[in-house]
Design an enzyme around this catalytic site. Structure first.
Site, PDB file in Angstrom:
ATOM      1  CG  ASP A 109       3.409   3.306   1.872  1.00 45.41           C
ATOM      2  OD1 ASP A 109       4.511   3.841   2.035  1.00 45.41           O
ATOM      3  OD2 ASP A 109       2.736   2.865   2.822  1.00 45.41           O
ATOM      4  CG  PHE A 158      -2.834   4.875   7.130  1.00 45.87           C
ATOM      5  CD1 PHE A 158      -2.232   3.845   6.423  1.00 45.87           C
ATOM      6  CD2 PHE A 158      -4.209   4.881   7.260  1.00 45.87           C
ATOM      7  CE1 PHE A 158      -2.999   2.828   5.849  1.00 45.87           C
ATOM      8  CE2 PHE A 158      -4.979   3.869   6.695  1.00 45.87           C
ATOM      9  CZ  PHE A 158      -4.369   2.845   5.992  1.00 45.87           C
ATOM     10  CG  ASP A 165      -9.409   0.124   3.054  1.00 43.24           C
ATOM     11  OD1 ASP A 165      -8.480   0.211   2.223  1.00 43.24           O
ATOM     12  OD2 ASP A 165      -9.579  -0.886   3.773  1.00 43.24           O
ATOM     13  NE  ARG A 171     -12.346  -0.186   0.077  1.00 39.97           N
ATOM     14  CZ  ARG A 171     -11.063  -0.431  -0.150  1.00 39.97           C
ATOM     15  NH1 ARG A 171     -10.316   0.478  -0.717  1.00 39.97           N
ATOM     16  NH2 ARG A 171     -10.530  -1.584   0.181  1.00 39.97           N
TER      17      ARG A 171
HETATM   18  P1  IMP Z   1       2.706  -0.110  -1.407  1.00 37.73           P
HETATM   19  O1  IMP Z   1       2.754  -1.506  -1.941  1.00 37.73           O
HETATM   20  O2  IMP Z   1       3.404  -0.002  -0.074  1.00 37.73           O
HETATM   21  O3  IMP Z   1       3.211   0.920  -2.389  1.00 37.73           O
HETATM   22  O4  IMP Z   1       1.196   0.213  -1.071  1.00 37.73           O
HETATM   23  C1  IMP Z   1       0.256   0.350  -2.099  1.00 37.73           C
HETATM   24  C2  IMP Z   1      -1.135  -0.027  -1.678  1.00 37.73           C
HETATM   25  O5  IMP Z   1      -1.282  -0.056  -0.263  1.00 37.73           O
HETATM   26  C3  IMP Z   1      -2.114   1.013  -2.170  1.00 37.73           C
HETATM   27  O6  IMP Z   1      -2.638   0.651  -3.426  1.00 37.73           O
HETATM   28  C4  IMP Z   1      -3.160   1.038  -1.067  1.00 37.73           C
HETATM   29  O7  IMP Z   1      -4.149   0.076  -1.325  1.00 37.73           O
HETATM   30  C5  IMP Z   1      -2.407   0.652   0.182  1.00 37.73           C
HETATM   31  N1  IMP Z   1      -1.940   1.843   0.935  1.00 37.73           N
HETATM   32  C6  IMP Z   1      -0.693   2.316   1.058  1.00 37.73           C
HETATM   33  N2  IMP Z   1      -0.638   3.411   1.848  1.00 37.73           N
HETATM   34  C7  IMP Z   1      -1.913   3.636   2.225  1.00 37.73           C
HETATM   35  C8  IMP Z   1      -2.534   4.665   3.032  1.00 37.73           C
HETATM   36  O8  IMP Z   1      -1.917   5.604   3.563  1.00 37.73           O
HETATM   37  N3  IMP Z   1      -3.888   4.544   3.184  1.00 37.73           N
HETATM   38  C9  IMP Z   1      -4.632   3.544   2.618  1.00 37.73           C
HETATM   39  N4  IMP Z   1      -4.092   2.598   1.855  1.00 37.73           N
HETATM   40  C10 IMP Z   1      -2.735   2.635   1.664  1.00 37.73           C
END
Ligand code: IMP
Length: 182
Positions: A109, A158, A165, A171
């Site tokens: 993300d 999201f 989850d 999940r």
């Molecule tokens: P980041 O650090 O913002 O890149 O987010 C990475 C982690 O956040 C992923 O490994 C997921 O566990 C969680 N995550 C990010 N976006 C989502 C989403 O849309 N749905 C569920 N989990 C998310």
């Protein structure tokens, strides 16, 4: 199921089980091709838990080179927002020095999680480091280009299902669902 409700939020079908599995087969071809000539030693595959466990289980079974698996638990999300603080539980026997390393993520993300993780493991001096993520959100071009093997590039909403989850729920779905109303 076309729609699911979790804690009062409505999610609609986004990627079906068939879409996901078809893309994983294509991704496995790319990854097999990349590692085809690095057989001397097993590739060290790091699976980011909990979200990537479905994806990794399906992908790894169709990779055809020797590999060694490590499971790393990371956590940063509270509900639908990243807390910014990322913590990792690393296996005590993880040894990446001079190894080919492939990180398997469910979704990138902001890129915060894997940037923190890279900073952690870069000190272990792996010989080669690649990142594979089933989903990559189209937020930050600098982050997108760091993902070497990407399943689907998606917009910002999201998503849940197939390992991902919302507050611990969703999940177990075979398909991926997207939040319908913000
Ligand atoms: P980041 O650090 O913002 O890149 O987010 C990475 C982690 O956040 C992923 O490994 C997921 O566990 C969680 N995550 C990010 N976006 C989502 C989403 O849309 N749905 C569920 N989990 C998310």
């Amino acid at each position: 199921m076309k729609e699911v409700a979790i804690e009062g939020k409505l999610f609609e079908l986004f990627l079906s089980e068939q879409d996901i599995q078809a893309r994983i087969r294509m991704l496995s071809n790319e990854i097999n091709e990349y590692y085809e000539n690095t057989y001397a030693e097993p590739v060290h595959v790091i699976i980011m838990m909990n979200g990537a466990f479905f994806f990794a289980a399906d992908l790894i079974r169709i990779l055809d080179f020797p590999l060694h698996m490590y499971f790393v638990k990371s956590s940063s999300y509270v509900g639908m927002n990243t807390s910014g603080d990322v913590s990792f539980q690393l296996p005590s026997d993880m040894d990446l020095k001079d190894k080919s390393v492939l990180i398997v993520e469910d979704i990138v993300d902001t890129g915060n999680t894997f940037e923190h993780f890279l900073n952690n493991i870069i000190q272990d001096q792996p010989r080669d480091l690649k990142i594979c993520s089933l989903l990559v959100k189209n937020k930050n071009p600098k982050i997108i280009e760091k993902v070497n093997f990407a399943g689907f590039n998606i917009e910002d909403p999201f998503v849940i299902g197939y390992g991902m989850d919302f507050n611990g729920k969703g999940r177990d779905f075979k398909d991926i669902y997207v939040l319908k109303d913000k």
